[in-house]
Design a protein around this motif. Sequence first.
Motif, PDB file in Angstrom:
ATOM      1  N   THR A  16      28.967 -28.759 -19.206  1.00  0.00           N
ATOM      2  CA  THR A  16      29.892 -27.475 -19.074  1.00  0.00           C
ATOM      3  C   THR A  16      30.640 -27.561 -17.685  1.00  0.00           C
ATOM      4  O   THR A  16      30.749 -28.484 -16.860  1.00  0.00           O
ATOM      5  CB  THR A  16      28.759 -26.584 -19.086  1.00  0.00           C
ATOM      6  N   ALA A  43      26.495 -28.183 -23.957  1.00  0.00           N
ATOM      7  CA  ALA A  43      25.820 -27.787 -22.904  1.00  0.00           C
ATOM      8  C   ALA A  43      24.562 -27.007 -23.512  1.00  0.00           C
ATOM      9  O   ALA A  43      23.578 -27.073 -23.093  1.00  0.00           O
ATOM     10  CB  ALA A  43      26.710 -26.669 -22.105  1.00  0.00           C
ATOM     11  N   ALA A  44      24.984 -26.092 -24.384  1.00  0.00           N
ATOM     12  CA  ALA A  44      23.724 -25.221 -24.911  1.00  0.00           C
ATOM     13  C   ALA A  44      22.755 -26.198 -25.510  1.00  0.00           C
ATOM     14  O   ALA A  44      21.532 -25.866 -25.460  1.00  0.00           O
ATOM     15  CB  ALA A  44      24.365 -24.206 -26.091  1.00  0.00           C
ATOM     16  N   ASP A  69      34.061 -19.490 -27.052  1.00  0.00           N
ATOM     17  CA  ASP A  69      33.208 -20.051 -25.968  1.00  0.00           C
ATOM     18  C   ASP A  69      34.080 -19.991 -24.673  1.00  0.00           C
ATOM     19  O   ASP A  69      35.095 -20.421 -24.543  1.00  0.00           O
ATOM     20  CB  ASP A  69      32.629 -21.320 -25.742  1.00  0.00           C
ATOM     21  N   ARG A  70      33.147 -19.396 -23.511  1.00  0.00           N
ATOM     22  CA  ARG A  70      34.021 -18.968 -22.348  1.00  0.00           C
ATOM     23  C   ARG A  70      33.137 -18.963 -21.056  1.00  0.00           C
ATOM     24  O   ARG A  70      31.935 -18.319 -21.343  1.00  0.00           O
ATOM     25  CB  ARG A  70      35.117 -18.040 -22.442  1.00  0.00           C
ATOM     26  N   ILE A  71      33.612 -19.178 -20.113  1.00  0.00           N
ATOM     27  CA  ILE A  71      33.005 -19.123 -18.906  1.00  0.00           C
ATOM     28  C   ILE A  71      33.653 -18.077 -17.939  1.00  0.00           C
ATOM     29  O   ILE A  71      34.818 -18.408 -17.831  1.00  0.00           O
ATOM     30  CB  ILE A  71      32.508 -20.307 -18.138  1.00  0.00           C
ATOM     31  N   ASP A 130      34.260 -25.509 -25.400  1.00  0.00           N
ATOM     32  CA  ASP A 130      33.439 -25.705 -26.333  1.00  0.00           C
ATOM     33  C   ASP A 130      31.935 -25.770 -25.604  1.00  0.00           C
ATOM     34  O   ASP A 130      31.840 -26.691 -24.935  1.00  0.00           O
ATOM     35  CB  ASP A 130      33.172 -26.608 -27.257  1.00  0.00           C
ATOM     36  N   LEU A 131      31.072 -24.758 -25.481  1.00  0.00           N
ATOM     37  CA  LEU A 131      29.789 -24.773 -24.859  1.00  0.00           C
ATOM     38  C   LEU A 131      28.764 -25.539 -25.633  1.00  0.00           C
ATOM     39  O   LEU A 131      27.491 -25.509 -25.113  1.00  0.00           O
ATOM     40  CB  LEU A 131      29.755 -23.517 -24.284  1.00  0.00           C
TER      41      LEU A 131
END
Length: 120
Positions: free
Chosen positions: A51, A42-43, A3-5, A38-39
Motif C-alpha cells: 500500500t 494490501a487488504a 480505492d483510495r487513501i 488498488d488496495l
Amino acid sequence: MADRITLTGLRVFGRHGVFEHEKRDGQEFIVDITAFLDLTPAATSDDLTKTLHYGELAELAAGIVAGEPYDLIESVAGKIADEVFAKDARLTEIEVTVHKPSAPIPLTFDDVAVTVHRVR
C-alpha cells in the motif's frame, strides 16, 4: 478506481506567496491528499509494502510545503502531486488541495484553496 487513501488537514508552516512579506514571515498551510490505487493486495495480505505508506506521504508533502518558497499555491500543489506520482507507480490518480487560510485578502473569508488532480 474506488480505492483510495486520504490524508486531510496536514498543517505545515511555509513561505509561499507573491508578496515579499509572505516569504519573509511565512504562514500555515493546510494540505489534503487523496491517492487512488488498488488496495486489494494490501487488504488481502495485511502487508504495509502493498500500500501507500501514509506517514511517508505526509512527510513528503510537509517537506515540500516547508521547503522552497513558491509564488503560487498552484505550484505547491502541483509539486506535491508530481512527487507522489513519481515515487509510486501503483497510483492511478492523485488529488492535492493546498489551503491558504491566511491569504492576504482584505476581506473576511474562511479559506482559499487550490486543488490539482492528476491521472496516470
